[in-house]
Design an enzyme around this catalytic site. Sequence first.
Site, PDB file in Angstrom:
ATOM      1  N   TYR A  37      48.146  42.103  29.463  1.00 46.81           N
ATOM      2  CA  TYR A  37      46.778  42.575  29.671  1.00 46.81           C
ATOM      3  C   TYR A  37      46.226  42.071  30.995  1.00 46.81           C
ATOM      4  O   TYR A  37      46.840  41.225  31.666  1.00 46.81           O
ATOM      5  CB  TYR A  37      45.878  42.133  28.506  1.00 46.81           C
ATOM      6  N   LYS A 157      50.856  37.332  31.796  1.00 49.74           N
ATOM      7  CA  LYS A 157      49.556  37.482  31.137  1.00 49.74           C
ATOM      8  C   LYS A 157      49.768  38.273  29.850  1.00 49.74           C
ATOM      9  O   LYS A 157      49.439  39.463  29.745  1.00 49.74           O
ATOM     10  CB  LYS A 157      48.537  38.144  32.068  1.00 49.74           C
ATOM     11  N   GLU A 189      46.490  23.925  32.618  1.00 54.08           N
ATOM     12  CA  GLU A 189      45.337  24.809  32.850  1.00 54.08           C
ATOM     13  C   GLU A 189      44.444  24.799  31.620  1.00 54.08           C
ATOM     14  O   GLU A 189      44.736  24.147  30.624  1.00 54.08           O
ATOM     15  CB  GLU A 189      45.811  26.229  33.165  1.00 54.08           C
ATOM     16  N   LEU A 213      49.157  30.359  34.067  1.00 51.24           N
ATOM     17  CA  LEU A 213      48.905  31.702  34.558  1.00 51.24           C
ATOM     18  C   LEU A 213      48.250  31.550  35.926  1.00 51.24           C
ATOM     19  O   LEU A 213      47.220  30.884  36.044  1.00 51.24           O
ATOM     20  CB  LEU A 213      47.953  32.459  33.632  1.00 51.24           C
TER      21      LEU A 213
HETATM   22  N1  PDD Z   1      41.767  34.677  31.347  1.00 54.49           N
HETATM   23  N2  PDD Z   1      44.749  30.868  32.876  1.00 54.49           N
HETATM   24  C1  PDD Z   1      44.623  31.492  31.693  1.00 54.49           C
HETATM   25  C2  PDD Z   1      45.432  30.997  30.541  1.00 54.49           C
HETATM   26  C3  PDD Z   1      43.745  32.582  31.558  1.00 54.49           C
HETATM   27  O1  PDD Z   1      43.644  33.208  30.371  1.00 54.49           O
HETATM   28  C4  PDD Z   1      42.965  33.002  32.674  1.00 54.49           C
HETATM   29  C5  PDD Z   1      42.003  34.135  32.612  1.00 54.49           C
HETATM   30  C6  PDD Z   1      43.136  32.310  33.890  1.00 54.49           C
HETATM   31  C7  PDD Z   1      42.370  32.693  35.139  1.00 54.49           C
HETATM   32  O2  PDD Z   1      42.812  33.914  35.652  1.00 54.49           O
HETATM   33  P1  PDD Z   1      41.846  34.865  36.493  1.00 54.49           P
HETATM   34  O3  PDD Z   1      41.296  34.067  37.612  1.00 54.49           O
HETATM   35  O4  PDD Z   1      42.715  35.967  36.935  1.00 54.49           O
HETATM   36  O5  PDD Z   1      40.758  35.329  35.540  1.00 54.49           O
HETATM   37  C8  PDD Z   1      44.041  31.271  33.961  1.00 54.49           C
HETATM   38  C9  PDD Z   1      40.960  35.876  31.178  1.00 54.49           C
HETATM   39  C10 PDD Z   1      39.621  35.821  31.819  1.00 54.49           C
HETATM   40  C11 PDD Z   1      40.915  36.215  29.703  1.00 54.49           C
HETATM   41  O6  PDD Z   1      41.935  36.025  29.048  1.00 54.49           O
HETATM   42  O7  PDD Z   1      39.884  36.697  29.213  1.00 54.49           O
END
Ligand code: PDD
Length: 300
Positions: A37, A157, A189, A213
């Site tokens: 996703y 992701k 993270e 991620l």
């Molecule tokens: N999640 N690490 C994890 C485990 C995440 O789920 C996310 C973002 C990030 C940050 O990624 P980005 O900068 O691309 O949003 C890092 C999204 C917001 C979610 O699952 O809703």
Amino acid sequence: MSADLDPVVYLNGEWGPLSEARIPVLDRGFIFGDGVYEVVPLYATPQGRAPFRLTQHLARLARSLGKIRIDNPFDDAGWRTLIAQAIDANRGEGDALVYIQVTRGVAKRRGHAFPAGITPTVFVMVNPLAFPTDASRAQGARAVTAEDKRWLHCDIKSVSLLGNVLMAQYAAENDALETIQLRDGLLTEGSSSNVWIVKGGKLFGAPRGPRILEGIRYALVEELAAEAGIDFEEREITEAELRDADEIMISSATKEVMPITVLDGEPVGDGRPGAVYAALYDAYQRAKARELADWALHAK
Ligand code: PDD
């Protein structure tokens, strides 16, 4: 139902209300969490909602699909058209996000290995989004720590988010915004964010790789730090360094950059959002303004 609660969504070529969207139970996403996703932030502009860093989000989606060997159902132009249509179908006042999910598709029977001749399921929806308020930014957020027990493909992701879900619940039950995870004593993270620490005016982020991620904001924060004249280093961060940090912040599509001022009940630094956070947040708003102006110019 209000349009916000019942947005017009895209599912496998059809547009309709979310409340009526259906997938068969043998969809591999439902049965195995076999899918990926994306979450792309959409900002309200006078010309309508505009995505931020869409190119980078689509590139990561393509990478995630490649890593789990699902053929990308659209090329870049196809995704852009679909997302523009989703935005058009869900005009609204405030900020929002686009959620994109692709699963391996619907199998004829349950079996772990990839079924032959299967068509990916594609789902796109727009949801309203409230970014952290100025008041919550001024105060900063609470975070708790926990051992990272997830698998070693966190760079994908994936919709298989049970580890992240349990960590998010742990934060919620401890009156915290986020759980910051540590694996073998090293920072990885947040449950849904990347984590940054500041020591002596320098910014540090955990190494990119399979244990995290790589957020779209990872490279962005690097860019913003360079713009703000802040030294940045990508390297392993120990638990002791995390606890001894002058500042901690998280980044994600839905939080932008957000200061963490309390970690496991202890103040971070002086317990207030720090100068590096403030500089990065300002630089973030400038980068956003530049890109949204560009979108308004080219999109319509
Ligand atoms: N999640 N690490 C994890 C485990 C995440 O789920 C996310 C973002 C990030 C940050 O990624 P980005 O900068 O691309 O949003 C890092 C999204 C917001 C979610 O699952 O809703």
